[in-house]
Motif scaffolding. Structure first.
Motif, PDB file in Angstrom:
ATOM      1  N   ARG A  25       0.822  -1.212   0.000  1.00 15.96           N
ATOM      2  CA  ARG A  25       0.000   0.000   0.000  1.00 15.96           C
ATOM      3  C   ARG A  25       0.850   1.254   0.000  1.00 15.96           C
ATOM      4  O   ARG A  25       2.040   1.219   0.300  1.00 15.96           O
ATOM      5  CB  ARG A  25      -0.948   0.013   1.187  1.00 15.96           C
ATOM      6  N   GLU A  26       0.210   2.345  -0.336  1.00 14.23           N
ATOM      7  CA  GLU A  26       0.827   3.668  -0.314  1.00 14.23           C
ATOM      8  C   GLU A  26       0.290   4.431   0.894  1.00 14.23           C
ATOM      9  O   GLU A  26      -0.804   4.136   1.386  1.00 14.23           O
ATOM     10  CB  GLU A  26       0.500   4.428  -1.606  1.00 14.23           C
ATOM     11  N   PRO A  27       1.041   5.429   1.369  1.00 13.68           N
ATOM     12  CA  PRO A  27       0.564   6.195   2.524  1.00 13.68           C
ATOM     13  C   PRO A  27      -0.670   7.025   2.173  1.00 13.68           C
ATOM     14  O   PRO A  27      -0.788   7.531   1.061  1.00 13.68           O
ATOM     15  CB  PRO A  27       1.751   7.097   2.871  1.00 13.68           C
ATOM     16  N   ASP A  28      -1.577   7.126   3.134  1.00 14.63           N
ATOM     17  CA  ASP A  28      -2.695   8.041   2.944  1.00 14.63           C
ATOM     18  C   ASP A  28      -2.201   9.462   3.231  1.00 14.63           C
ATOM     19  O   ASP A  28      -1.007   9.675   3.501  1.00 14.63           O
ATOM     20  CB  ASP A  28      -3.893   7.648   3.817  1.00 14.63           C
ATOM     21  N   GLY A  29      -3.076  10.422   3.159  1.00 12.94           N
ATOM     22  CA  GLY A  29      -2.665  11.815   3.357  1.00 12.94           C
ATOM     23  C   GLY A  29      -2.031  12.080   4.712  1.00 12.94           C
ATOM     24  O   GLY A  29      -1.026  12.791   4.818  1.00 12.94           O
ATOM     25  N   TRP A  30      -2.624  11.507   5.761  1.00 17.29           N
ATOM     26  CA  TRP A  30      -2.102  11.692   7.125  1.00 17.29           C
ATOM     27  C   TRP A  30      -0.688  11.126   7.231  1.00 17.29           C
ATOM     28  O   TRP A  30       0.229  11.777   7.733  1.00 17.29           O
ATOM     29  CB  TRP A  30      -3.023  10.989   8.113  1.00 17.29           C
ATOM     30  N   LEU A  63      -6.768   6.712  16.564  1.00 11.78           N
ATOM     31  CA  LEU A  63      -7.128   7.972  17.213  1.00 11.78           C
ATOM     32  C   LEU A  63      -7.074   9.173  16.279  1.00 11.78           C
ATOM     33  O   LEU A  63      -7.584  10.230  16.616  1.00 11.78           O
ATOM     34  CB  LEU A  63      -6.174   8.230  18.394  1.00 11.78           C
ATOM     35  N   ARG A  64      -6.470   9.010  15.128  1.00 15.76           N
ATOM     36  CA  ARG A  64      -6.250  10.155  14.268  1.00 15.76           C
ATOM     37  C   ARG A  64      -7.536  10.636  13.607  1.00 15.76           C
ATOM     38  O   ARG A  64      -8.515   9.909  13.506  1.00 15.76           O
ATOM     39  CB  ARG A  64      -5.202   9.852  13.220  1.00 15.76           C
ATOM     40  N   GLU A  65      -7.457  11.843  13.154  1.00 14.02           N
ATOM     41  CA  GLU A  65      -8.573  12.457  12.453  1.00 14.02           C
ATOM     42  C   GLU A  65      -8.820  11.710  11.136  1.00 14.02           C
ATOM     43  O   GLU A  65      -7.883  11.367  10.415  1.00 14.02           O
ATOM     44  CB  GLU A  65      -8.201  13.914  12.159  1.00 14.02           C
ATOM     45  N   THR A  66     -10.057  11.448  10.844  1.00 13.02           N
ATOM     46  CA  THR A  66     -10.384  10.773   9.583  1.00 13.02           C
ATOM     47  C   THR A  66     -10.497  11.814   8.474  1.00 13.02           C
ATOM     48  O   THR A  66     -10.492  13.008   8.713  1.00 13.02           O
ATOM     49  CB  THR A  66     -11.705  10.000   9.704  1.00 13.02           C
ATOM     50  N   GLY A  67     -10.604  11.334   7.267  1.00 12.14           N
ATOM     51  CA  GLY A  67     -10.762  12.249   6.142  1.00 12.14           C
ATOM     52  C   GLY A  67      -9.454  12.695   5.522  1.00 12.14           C
ATOM     53  O   GLY A  67      -9.351  13.777   4.978  1.00 12.14           O
ATOM     54  N   TRP A  68      -8.427  11.852   5.599  1.00 14.10           N
ATOM     55  CA  TRP A  68      -7.135  12.159   4.996  1.00 14.10           C
ATOM     56  C   TRP A  68      -6.888  11.189   3.848  1.00 14.10           C
ATOM     57  O   TRP A  68      -6.020  10.334   3.929  1.00 14.10           O
ATOM     58  CB  TRP A  68      -6.013  12.026   6.029  1.00 14.10           C
ATOM     59  N   PRO A  69      -7.669  11.302   2.806  1.00 17.00           N
ATOM     60  CA  PRO A  69      -7.521  10.346   1.707  1.00 17.00           C
ATOM     61  C   PRO A  69      -6.212  10.545   0.952  1.00 17.00           C
ATOM     62  O   PRO A  69      -5.564  11.581   1.055  1.00 17.00           O
ATOM     63  CB  PRO A  69      -8.713  10.664   0.804  1.00 17.00           C
ATOM     64  N   ARG A  70      -5.882   9.556   0.193  1.00 11.33           N
ATOM     65  CA  ARG A  70      -4.734   9.645  -0.695  1.00 11.33           C
ATOM     66  C   ARG A  70      -5.164  10.417  -1.931  1.00 11.33           C
ATOM     67  O   ARG A  70      -6.135  10.068  -2.576  1.00 11.33           O
ATOM     68  CB  ARG A  70      -4.274   8.236  -1.063  1.00 11.33           C
ATOM     69  N   LEU A  71      -4.459  11.488  -2.236  1.00 16.08           N
ATOM     70  CA  LEU A  71      -4.763  12.313  -3.401  1.00 16.08           C
ATOM     71  C   LEU A  71      -3.759  12.032  -4.505  1.00 16.08           C
ATOM     72  O   LEU A  71      -2.753  11.363  -4.297  1.00 16.08           O
ATOM     73  CB  LEU A  71      -4.716  13.790  -3.021  1.00 16.08           C
ATOM     74  N   GLU A  72      -4.016  12.587  -5.660  1.00 14.15           N
ATOM     75  CA  GLU A  72      -3.090  12.432  -6.789  1.00 14.15           C
ATOM     76  C   GLU A  72      -1.714  13.004  -6.458  1.00 14.15           C
ATOM     77  O   GLU A  72      -0.694  12.530  -6.948  1.00 14.15           O
ATOM     78  CB  GLU A  72      -3.673  13.139  -8.011  1.00 14.15           C
ATOM     79  N   THR A  73      -1.685  14.034  -5.618  1.00 13.63           N
ATOM     80  CA  THR A  73      -0.426  14.694  -5.272  1.00 13.63           C
ATOM     81  C   THR A  73       0.235  14.121  -4.009  1.00 13.63           C
ATOM     82  O   THR A  73       1.308  14.573  -3.622  1.00 13.63           O
ATOM     83  CB  THR A  73      -0.658  16.201  -5.061  1.00 13.63           C
ATOM     84  N   THR A  74      -0.389  13.144  -3.376  1.00 14.23           N
ATOM     85  CA  THR A  74       0.189  12.542  -2.172  1.00 14.23           C
ATOM     86  C   THR A  74       1.421  11.731  -2.563  1.00 14.23           C
ATOM     87  O   THR A  74       1.351  10.904  -3.465  1.00 14.23           O
ATOM     88  CB  THR A  74      -0.831  11.614  -1.477  1.00 14.23           C
TER      89      THR A  74
END
Length: 96
Positions: A25-30, A63-74
């Motif tokens: 897998r690749e890292p998500d935004g967070w 525990l982290r905030e949700t909503g940190w999707p992987r974007l094209e620029t991530t």
């Protein structure tokens, strides 16, 4: 001693990237933001801060905030490895 701490921190970051790659897998935004911050802390010679940012990737997943999707620029694992490789090539002075 600071060089040994730097090398230990670099290896720890590399192992974290290895683990992501092993999971396929690749890292998500967070995760990407935290890993980039860890690399930046390495550049500044702030090794404890770098490990704190790495802990954010592995230690607080629930525990982290949700909503940190992987974007094209991530950045991908490959991009993050490249950044770490550049950091390793530079002989930074000890911030003292």
């Amino acid at each position: 001693m600071p060089l040994q701490i730097r090398e230990f921190t670099e290896r720890a970051l590399e192992k974290l990237l290895d683990a992501m790659a092993a999971e396929g897998r690749e890292p998500d935004g967070w995760e990407a933001q935290s890993l980039l911050a860890a690399i930046g802390a390495l550049v500044c010679g702030r090794y404890v801060l770098a490990t704190t940012f790495m802990d954010q990737v592995v230690g607080v997943r629930d525990l982290r905030e949700t909503g940190w999707p992987r974007l094209e620029t991530t950045p991908s694992v490959l991009h993050l490895r490249g950044a770490l490789g550049h950091v390793r090539l530079v002989n930074f002075s000890d911030p003292g």
